[in-house]
Design a protein around this motif. Structure first.
Motif, short mmCIF file in Angstrom:
data_model
loop_
_atom_site.label_atom_id
_atom_site.label_comp_id
_atom_site.label_asym_id
_atom_site.label_seq_id
_atom_site.Cartn_x
_atom_site.Cartn_y
_atom_site.Cartn_z
N GLU A 114 0.86 -1.18 0.00
CA GLU A 114 0.00 0.00 0.00
C GLU A 114 0.89 1.23 0.00
N THR A 153 1.17 5.41 0.01
CA THR A 153 0.50 6.67 0.31
C THR A 153 1.20 7.80 -0.43
N LYS A 187 -4.17 6.84 -0.92
CA LYS A 187 -3.59 5.50 -0.80
C LYS A 187 -3.96 4.66 -2.02
N CYS A 227 -2.97 0.81 -4.25
CA CYS A 227 -2.32 -0.50 -4.24
C CYS A 227 -1.17 -0.48 -5.25
N THR A 247 1.97 -5.12 3.11
CA THR A 247 0.87 -5.64 3.92
C THR A 247 0.79 -7.16 3.90
#
Length: 280
Positions: free
Chosen positions: A47, A49, A55, A57, A106
């Motif tokens: 992820e 930012t 945000k 993917c 993640t």
């Protein structure tokens, strides 16, 4: 640091608008712009930012060159030492920090999900999405629709383009209009195919009811109308069928191959709109 190259997969597009990123773990030296055949062993689900707080993917696929000699037994991301996986994760975070972006890994994915992602990207490359399609994408959609149409015709039955009643004309016109929208990208491909299957199943079901119930058949398709009998034009029936004497005589010429109405016993307009003749 384990030797690797940071590249992209041609013909794909990630959520950030760029081609899908891939880390190639290679013991051989490479150069910018080279094309390497790789086997995918997994991916880092990430992820990112952006500077504005958005945000997105931005996964990182991991692969080995097909010609790799040192790591032929590495099939999954989990086959790599934990130290190498940690090095890769720290690399992602560090170079994004230099661009004022926050990058977080993640999950670590096995090989199957990334391969499905690549397959979907290549599928979109061939078939496209939306209305902005190129010649290749429209050609692929047209070829797919041709095959689907063959299946639909087989399901619908031979009467679809043989009997040509009002019911059969409906399916022919409807399928042509709806399927063309998928070819040019005016409507989503899969929903269009589903709608076509629904129409075909309705047509087939109605056809079965027509074949088994004469009253239902007359309600749906009507019945033949007698237009001419024993030298007399039946005006009331002709008005009901919206035809004139010339139409009846034309049917005699086409069907009975004669202009002499004395040789004709009866003339009908059939349920499909065609004029048929019974000779004496």
């Amino acid at each position: 640091m384990f030797p690797f190259d940071f590249g992209m997969i041609p013909g794909t597009k990630g959520e950030d608008g760029d081609p899908l990123d891939i880390i190639v773990l290679a013991e051989h030296g490479t150069f910018p712009g080279c094309l390497i055949d790789c086997r995918i062993i997994g991916a880092f689900q990430c992820e990112q930012t952006e500077r504005d707080g958005q945000k997105i993917c931005n996964d990182r696929l991991v692969g080995f060159p097909d010609v790799s000699q040192l790591f032929p037994d590495v099939k999954e991301l989990s086959d790599l030492p934990e130290s190498i996986l940690n090095q890769l994760e720290h690399f992602f975070k560090n170079y994004n920090e230099q661009a004022d972006k926050v990058f977080e890994v993640t999950a670590r994915l096995k090989a199957a999900p990334p391969l499905k992602l690549i397959a979907m990207e290549l599928f979109l490359k061939l078939f496209g999405e939306g209305e902005h399609l190129d010649n290749l994408q429209m050609s692929c959609r047209g070829a797919a629709m041709f095959l689907i149409m063959l299946v639909l015709i087989r399901i619908s039955g031979r009467r679809s383009f043989g009997v040509r009643t009002a019911l059969d004309n409906i399916i022919a016109v409807s399928l042509g209009a709806i399927m063309s929208r998928a070819v040019v990208g005016a409507s989503p491909f899969v929903p269009v195919v589903c709608r076509c299957f629904v129409i075909v199943l309705l047509h087939r079901g109605t056809g079965r009811l027509i074949a088994g119930n004469k009253k239902f058949s007359r309600v749906i398709e009507g019945q033949e109308i007698l237009l001419f009998e024993d030298g007399v034009f039946i005006k009331a029936h002709m008005k009901r069928a919206l035809v004139c004497e010339e139409d009846v005589m034309q049917g005699g010429r086409e069907t009975a191959l004669t202009e002499d109405m004395n040789q004709i016993q009866k003339v009908y307009i059939e349920r499909n709109g065609e004029i048929s003749v019974v000779k004496k």
